[in-house]
Motif scaffolding. Structure first.
Motif, PDB file in Angstrom:
ATOM      1  N   GLY A  88      12.085  37.693  18.549  1.00 42.03           N
ATOM      2  CA  GLY A  88      12.106  36.738  17.371  1.00 42.03           C
ATOM      3  C   GLY A  88      11.151  36.021  17.876  1.00 42.03           C
ATOM      4  N   THR A  89      11.095  34.772  16.850  1.00 34.43           N
ATOM      5  CA  THR A  89      10.316  33.829  16.805  1.00 34.43           C
ATOM      6  C   THR A  89      11.087  32.344  17.005  1.00 34.43           C
ATOM      7  N   PHE A  90      10.735  31.651  18.128  1.00 36.06           N
ATOM      8  CA  PHE A  90      11.185  30.418  18.300  1.00 36.06           C
ATOM      9  C   PHE A  90       9.993  29.561  18.595  1.00 36.06           C
ATOM     10  N   LEU A  91       9.546  28.789  17.425  1.00 36.33           N
ATOM     11  CA  LEU A  91       8.071  28.059  17.606  1.00 36.33           C
ATOM     12  C   LEU A  91       8.460  26.445  17.267  1.00 36.33           C
ATOM     13  N   GLN A  92       7.798  25.693  17.833  1.00 36.73           N
ATOM     14  CA  GLN A  92       8.058  24.153  17.708  1.00 36.73           C
ATOM     15  C   GLN A  92       6.712  23.444  17.501  1.00 36.73           C
ATOM     16  N   ILE A  93       6.651  22.355  16.839  1.00 36.30           N
ATOM     17  CA  ILE A  93       5.397  21.496  17.029  1.00 36.30           C
ATOM     18  C   ILE A  93       5.838  20.279  17.243  1.00 36.30           C
ATOM     19  N   GLU A  94       5.218  19.457  18.089  1.00 34.56           N
ATOM     20  CA  GLU A  94       5.495  17.937  18.303  1.00 34.56           C
ATOM     21  C   GLU A  94       4.176  17.290  18.366  1.00 34.56           C
ATOM     22  N   PHE A  95       4.101  16.133  17.787  1.00 40.07           N
ATOM     23  CA  PHE A  95       2.984  15.230  17.850  1.00 40.07           C
ATOM     24  C   PHE A  95       3.331  13.937  18.585  1.00 40.07           C
ATOM     25  N   VAL A  96       2.452  13.650  19.323  1.00 38.45           N
ATOM     26  CA  VAL A  96       2.584  12.597  20.251  1.00 38.45           C
ATOM     27  C   VAL A  96       1.170  11.933  20.226  1.00 38.45           C
ATOM     28  N   HIS A  97       1.454  10.496  20.743  1.00 39.70           N
ATOM     29  CA  HIS A  97      -0.017   9.615  20.775  1.00 39.70           C
ATOM     30  C   HIS A  97       0.097   8.908  21.983  1.00 39.70           C
ATOM     31  N   LYS A  98      -1.058   8.402  22.296  1.00 39.71           N
ATOM     32  CA  LYS A  98      -1.204   7.513  23.737  1.00 39.71           C
ATOM     33  C   LYS A  98      -1.296   6.175  23.181  1.00 39.71           C
TER      34      LYS A  98
ATOM     35  N   GLY B  20       8.151  15.699  15.045  1.00 37.39           N
ATOM     36  CA  GLY B  20       8.106  17.207  15.473  1.00 37.39           C
ATOM     37  C   GLY B  20       9.141  17.949  14.774  1.00 37.39           C
ATOM     38  N   GLY B  21       9.213  19.390  14.900  1.00 34.96           N
ATOM     39  CA  GLY B  21      10.309  20.040  14.385  1.00 34.96           C
ATOM     40  C   GLY B  21      10.025  21.481  14.885  1.00 34.96           C
ATOM     41  N   GLY B  22      10.854  22.438  14.651  1.00 32.73           N
ATOM     42  CA  GLY B  22      10.646  23.763  14.875  1.00 32.73           C
ATOM     43  C   GLY B  22      11.582  24.638  14.262  1.00 32.73           C
ATOM     44  N   TYR B  23      11.637  26.150  14.465  1.00 27.83           N
ATOM     45  CA  TYR B  23      12.255  27.051  13.530  1.00 27.83           C
ATOM     46  C   TYR B  23      12.712  28.048  14.362  1.00 27.83           C
ATOM     47  N   GLY B  24      13.573  28.829  14.421  1.00 21.73           N
ATOM     48  CA  GLY B  24      13.892  30.246  15.036  1.00 21.73           C
ATOM     49  C   GLY B  24      14.332  31.370  14.093  1.00 21.73           C
ATOM     50  N   LEU B  25      13.808  32.520  14.210  1.00 21.36           N
ATOM     51  CA  LEU B  25      14.080  33.543  13.297  1.00 21.36           C
ATOM     52  C   LEU B  25      14.006  34.760  14.391  1.00 21.36           C
ATOM     53  N   SER B  26      15.335  35.521  14.042  1.00 24.86           N
ATOM     54  CA  SER B  26      15.451  36.566  14.671  1.00 24.86           C
ATOM     55  C   SER B  26      14.662  37.767  14.446  1.00 24.86           C
ATOM     56  N   ASN B  27      14.351  38.627  15.040  1.00 21.02           N
ATOM     57  CA  ASN B  27      13.789  39.982  14.595  1.00 21.02           C
ATOM     58  C   ASN B  27      14.580  40.722  13.488  1.00 21.02           C
ATOM     59  N   ARG B  28      14.149  41.319  12.545  1.00 22.19           N
ATOM     60  CA  ARG B  28      15.035  41.732  11.656  1.00 22.19           C
ATOM     61  C   ARG B  28      14.615  43.473  11.609  1.00 22.19           C
ATOM     62  N   LEU B  29      15.100  44.194  12.245  1.00 17.83           N
ATOM     63  CA  LEU B  29      14.687  45.357  12.675  1.00 17.83           C
ATOM     64  C   LEU B  29      14.603  45.842  11.213  1.00 17.83           C
ATOM     65  N   GLY B  30      13.484  46.839  11.044  1.00 20.41           N
ATOM     66  CA  GLY B  30      13.056  47.590   9.806  1.00 20.41           C
ATOM     67  C   GLY B  30      12.562  47.110   9.112  1.00 20.41           C
ATOM     68  N   LEU B  31      12.397  45.871   8.903  1.00 15.86           N
ATOM     69  CA  LEU B  31      11.453  45.101   7.885  1.00 15.86           C
ATOM     70  C   LEU B  31      10.237  44.696   8.398  1.00 15.86           C
ATOM     71  N   ASP B  32       9.188  45.067   7.721  1.00 16.45           N
ATOM     72  CA  ASP B  32       7.830  44.609   7.921  1.00 16.45           C
ATOM     73  C   ASP B  32       7.324  43.411   7.739  1.00 16.45           C
ATOM     74  N   GLU B  33       7.511  42.299   8.792  1.00 22.47           N
ATOM     75  CA  GLU B  33       6.959  41.082   8.647  1.00 22.47           C
ATOM     76  C   GLU B  33       5.613  40.789   8.885  1.00 22.47           C
ATOM     77  N   ALA B  34       4.851  40.050   7.913  1.00 23.87           N
ATOM     78  CA  ALA B  34       3.735  39.868   8.037  1.00 23.87           C
ATOM     79  C   ALA B  34       3.409  38.644   8.923  1.00 23.87           C
ATOM     80  N   LEU B  35       4.216  37.495   8.479  1.00 26.97           N
ATOM     81  CA  LEU B  35       3.980  36.268   9.459  1.00 26.97           C
ATOM     82  C   LEU B  35       5.514  35.531   8.935  1.00 26.97           C
ATOM     83  N   ASN B  36       5.509  34.423   9.708  1.00 28.87           N
ATOM     84  CA  ASN B  36       6.808  33.527   9.473  1.00 28.87           C
ATOM     85  C   ASN B  36       6.280  32.243   9.559  1.00 28.87           C
ATOM     86  N   TYR B  37       6.710  31.165   8.901  1.00 33.30           N
ATOM     87  CA  TYR B  37       6.187  29.986   8.730  1.00 33.30           C
ATOM     88  C   TYR B  37       7.494  28.760   8.650  1.00 33.30           C
ATOM     89  N   MET B  38       7.031  27.482   8.953  1.00 28.82           N
ATOM     90  CA  MET B  38       7.656  26.324   8.697  1.00 28.82           C
ATOM     91  C   MET B  38       6.867  25.125   7.871  1.00 28.82           C
TER      92      MET B  38
END
Length: 158
Positions: A25-35, A45-63
């Motif tokens: 699956g996909t477990f992707l997160q972004i965080e913005f920091v400054h000095k 920041g934030g993130g998302y998680g999507l499990s692999n869905r067998l049998g489906l032809d995924e192109a990409l995922n997004y948030m």
């Protein structure tokens, strides 16, 4: 959690983090920091998680993450992971004052792993459309959405 990419902006650094590297699956997160004079400070920041869905032809995922008043950083932003090897470009189309098509920055990390992101103008508004383009210039997947805080899989077109 592992930092898989970082990009500098005028006022900080955008970090891309991958969680659960050995799980399906996909477990992707972004965080913005400054000095600051005291060191690095988390902004948003934030993130998302999507499990692999067998049998489906995924192109990409997004948030999609909107711009909030008073928050610095590269927002609004749409980001995700490319899961089909035939995709060579991702385009996000927006409405609003700066309506138009914006090409994603594609980043390869690890063995055959790719992520993508587009920093949009602050005036961006829904609807948004994501298009996945193959190496021969053909649109192979697309999805439109109205919620500026959306996340989902985008399946290959038949």
């Amino acid at each position: 959690m592992q930092v898989i990419h970082r990009d500098s902006f005028d006022n900080g650094v955008l970090l891309f983090l991958k969680q659960y590297e050995h799980k399906e699956g996909t477990f992707l997160q972004i965080e913005f920091v400054h000095k600051t004079w005291l060191g690095w400070k988390w902004v948003m920041g934030g993130g998302y998680g999507l499990s692999n869905r067998l049998g489906l032809d995924e192109a990409l995922n997004y948030m999609s993450m909107p711009k909030f008043k008073g928050i610095e950083g590269p927002y609004p932003i749409v980001f995700g992971q490319i899961t089909n090897s035939t995709i060579t470009n991702v385009i996000v189309t927006i409405s609003g004052e700066d309506a138009g098509k914006y090409s994603a920055k594609l980043i390869e990390y690890g063995a055959g792993q790719r992520l993508w992101y587009v920093v949009l103008p602050s005036s961006a508004s829904a609807p948004y459309e994501i298009e996945a383009i193959s190496g021969d210039g053909v649109k192979v997947a697309s999805r439109s959405f109205e919620d500026s805080r959306d996340f989902a899989s985008v399946l290959m077109s038949n």
